[in-house]
Design a protein around this motif. Structure first.
Motif, PDB file in Angstrom:
ATOM      1  N   GLY A  58      -0.904 148.213 -48.560  1.00  0.00           N
ATOM      2  CA  GLY A  58      -0.588 149.114 -49.672  1.00  0.00           C
ATOM      3  C   GLY A  58       0.185 148.472 -50.807  1.00  0.00           C
ATOM      4  O   GLY A  58       0.784 149.170 -51.634  1.00  0.00           O
ATOM      5  N   SER A  59       0.136 147.164 -50.899  1.00  0.00           N
ATOM      6  CA  SER A  59       1.028 146.461 -51.818  1.00  0.00           C
ATOM      7  C   SER A  59       0.312 145.224 -52.373  1.00  0.00           C
ATOM      8  O   SER A  59      -0.757 144.850 -51.878  1.00  0.00           O
ATOM      9  N   ILE A  60       0.905 144.581 -53.374  1.00  0.00           N
ATOM     10  CA  ILE A  60       0.376 143.272 -53.750  1.00  0.00           C
ATOM     11  C   ILE A  60       0.599 142.308 -52.579  1.00  0.00           C
ATOM     12  O   ILE A  60       1.531 142.487 -51.794  1.00  0.00           O
ATOM     13  N   ALA A  61      -0.284 141.328 -52.461  1.00  0.00           N
ATOM     14  CA  ALA A  61      -0.179 140.386 -51.339  1.00  0.00           C
ATOM     15  C   ALA A  61       1.072 139.513 -51.495  1.00  0.00           C
ATOM     16  O   ALA A  61       1.500 139.199 -52.613  1.00  0.00           O
ATOM     17  N   ALA A  62       1.645 139.117 -50.364  1.00  0.00           N
ATOM     18  CA  ALA A  62       2.902 138.358 -50.372  1.00  0.00           C
ATOM     19  C   ALA A  62       2.792 137.078 -51.215  1.00  0.00           C
ATOM     20  O   ALA A  62       3.713 136.721 -51.948  1.00  0.00           O
ATOM     21  N   LYS A  63       1.659 136.397 -51.129  1.00  0.00           N
ATOM     22  CA  LYS A  63       1.478 135.155 -51.901  1.00  0.00           C
ATOM     23  C   LYS A  63       1.512 135.431 -53.396  1.00  0.00           C
ATOM     24  O   LYS A  63       1.927 134.590 -54.182  1.00  0.00           O
ATOM     25  N   PHE A  64       1.006 136.582 -53.784  1.00  0.00           N
ATOM     26  CA  PHE A  64       1.026 136.909 -55.205  1.00  0.00           C
ATOM     27  C   PHE A  64       2.442 137.267 -55.641  1.00  0.00           C
ATOM     28  O   PHE A  64       2.883 136.915 -56.728  1.00  0.00           O
ATOM     29  N   LYS A  65       3.170 137.913 -54.758  1.00  0.00           N
ATOM     30  CA  LYS A  65       4.570 138.247 -55.052  1.00  0.00           C
ATOM     31  C   LYS A  65       5.389 136.966 -55.203  1.00  0.00           C
ATOM     32  O   LYS A  65       6.273 136.872 -56.067  1.00  0.00           O
ATOM     33  N   GLU A  66       5.057 136.001 -54.376  1.00  0.00           N
ATOM     34  CA  GLU A  66       5.752 134.704 -54.460  1.00  0.00           C
ATOM     35  C   GLU A  66       5.561 134.093 -55.855  1.00  0.00           C
ATOM     36  O   GLU A  66       6.515 133.600 -56.462  1.00  0.00           O
ATOM     37  N   PHE A  67       4.348 134.158 -56.357  1.00  0.00           N
ATOM     38  CA  PHE A  67       4.049 133.656 -57.713  1.00  0.00           C
ATOM     39  C   PHE A  67       4.864 134.436 -58.750  1.00  0.00           C
ATOM     40  O   PHE A  67       5.511 133.839 -59.623  1.00  0.00           O
ATOM     41  N   ILE A  68       4.861 135.743 -58.643  1.00  0.00           N
ATOM     42  CA  ILE A  68       5.594 136.590 -59.593  1.00  0.00           C
ATOM     43  C   ILE A  68       7.084 136.239 -59.598  1.00  0.00           C
ATOM     44  O   ILE A  68       7.724 136.171 -60.645  1.00  0.00           O
ATOM     45  N   GLU A  69       7.604 136.006 -58.422  1.00  0.00           N
ATOM     46  CA  GLU A  69       9.048 135.739 -58.342  1.00  0.00           C
ATOM     47  C   GLU A  69       9.418 134.382 -58.943  1.00  0.00           C
ATOM     48  O   GLU A  69      10.554 134.173 -59.358  1.00  0.00           O
ATOM     49  N   LYS A  70       8.437 133.499 -59.046  1.00  0.00           N
ATOM     50  CA  LYS A  70       8.709 132.222 -59.724  1.00  0.00           C
ATOM     51  C   LYS A  70       8.975 132.435 -61.213  1.00  0.00           C
ATOM     52  O   LYS A  70       9.520 131.579 -61.896  1.00  0.00           O
ATOM     53  N   LEU A  71       8.538 133.578 -61.730  1.00  0.00           N
ATOM     54  CA  LEU A  71       8.676 133.861 -63.160  1.00  0.00           C
ATOM     55  C   LEU A  71       9.977 134.579 -63.480  1.00  0.00           C
ATOM     56  O   LEU A  71      10.276 134.846 -64.646  1.00  0.00           O
ATOM     57  N   ALA A  72      10.728 134.913 -62.447  1.00  0.00           N
ATOM     58  CA  ALA A  72      11.917 135.748 -62.644  1.00  0.00           C
ATOM     59  C   ALA A  72      13.092 134.971 -63.244  1.00  0.00           C
ATOM     60  O   ALA A  72      14.108 135.550 -63.590  1.00  0.00           O
ATOM     61  N   GLY A  73      12.961 133.667 -63.398  1.00  0.00           N
ATOM     62  CA  GLY A  73      14.039 132.868 -63.993  1.00  0.00           C
ATOM     63  C   GLY A  73      13.817 132.659 -65.480  1.00  0.00           C
ATOM     64  O   GLY A  73      13.795 133.612 -66.265  1.00  0.00           O
ATOM     65  N   GLU A  74      13.615 131.395 -65.868  1.00  0.00           N
ATOM     66  CA  GLU A  74      13.470 130.988 -67.280  1.00  0.00           C
ATOM     67  C   GLU A  74      12.424 131.792 -68.049  1.00  0.00           C
ATOM     68  O   GLU A  74      12.663 132.190 -69.179  1.00  0.00           O
ATOM     69  N   VAL A  75      11.248 131.969 -67.428  1.00  0.00           N
ATOM     70  CA  VAL A  75      10.124 132.576 -68.156  1.00  0.00           C
ATOM     71  C   VAL A  75      10.471 134.019 -68.538  1.00  0.00           C
ATOM     72  O   VAL A  75      10.211 134.472 -69.651  1.00  0.00           O
TER      73      VAL A  75
END
Ligand SMILES: Cc1cc2nc3c(=O)[nH]c(=O)nc-3n(C[C@H](O)[C@H](O)[C@H](O)COP(=O)(O)O)c2cc1C
Length: 215
Positions: free
Chosen positions: A65-82
């Protein structure tokens, strides 16, 4: 050129990749558009493509029922500088997902992508096609057969491979969505170019008077 990036995760049967390919095909029908398709596992080689893209389309299967964990991992890489430097602010965004169930709780998955895009300051584009299969005259051949509008929702039987699933109606829906996003990105880029001198946003759509970031 208008640059469109499709970034996706697909693992179980390759169904999400089928949609990513269909979105690319649709986007490439629009003049002046070039598409880069990025499996999320290869993202480290494609940060420049993503940062320079005019539109980014996100694809993930619905897992639990959610985005896949690997995709969340990618998203979280953007939570800093970007995120902090508003690097993706003003870019066009869209999303697609597939599940085995007709619902499969796909809406939750797309909503997660919308919230992510909002956190990045992106401009989300919905699916403009009227839902199909609304009456006895409708069927699984209808475009947008599942009747969702936030992005592309597809359904793929778990006992079918990517040769046949998701079915052609879902692929066609994804193609239309890809073309629609490419058109929106093109219109926006040309409009920004035309309005550059008196627009409150810069060439890539970021507000000109952004406050200093707190780094
Ligand atoms: C770990 C996992 C969780 C899943 N969770 C759901 C779910 O919540 N709802 C659903 O309808 N299908 C679920 N599925 C089925 C997938 O969404 C479906 O098979 C999808 O087409 C897989 O896409 P892929 O081949 O690109 O990975 C799940 C599959 C896996 C492997």
């Amino acid at each position: 050129m208008i640059c469109i990036a499709v970034v996706y995760f697909s693992q179980y049967r390759g169904h999400t990749k089928v949609l990513a390919d269909a979105i690319q095909k649709g986007a490439e029908t629009v003049p002046d558009v070039q598409v880069v398709s990025i499996p999320v596992d290869n993202v480290e080689q494609h940060w420049d493509d993503l940062h320079q893209a005019d539109a980014i389309i996100f694809g993930t299967p619905t897992y639990v029922g959610s985005i896949a964990a690997k995709f969340k991992e990618f998203i979280e890489k953007l939570a800093g500088e970007v995120w902090l430097k508003r690097v993706w602010t003003g870019k066009v965004a869209g999303g697609f997902t597939v599940s085995a169930g007709q619902s499969g709780d796909k809406l939750n998955c797309l909503q997660q992508l919308v919230v992510f895009a909002a956190q990045m300051g992106m401009i989300w584009v919905s699916l403009p096609v009227l839902g199909g299969k609304y009456s006895t005259k409708g069927g699984d051949e209808d475009i947008n057969r599942l009747g969702g509008y936030l992005g592309v929702m597809a359904q793929a039987n778990i006992d079918e491979g990517p040769e046949t699933a998701p079915p052609s109606s879902d692929r066609a829906t994804a193609e239309i969505y890809g073309a629609h996003i490419a058109n929106v990105a093109r219109e926006l880029k040309e409009g920004r170019r035309a309005l550059q001198s008196d627009s409150p946003t810069d060439f890539v759509g970021r507000p000109k008077n952004l406050p200093e970031t707190f780094d």
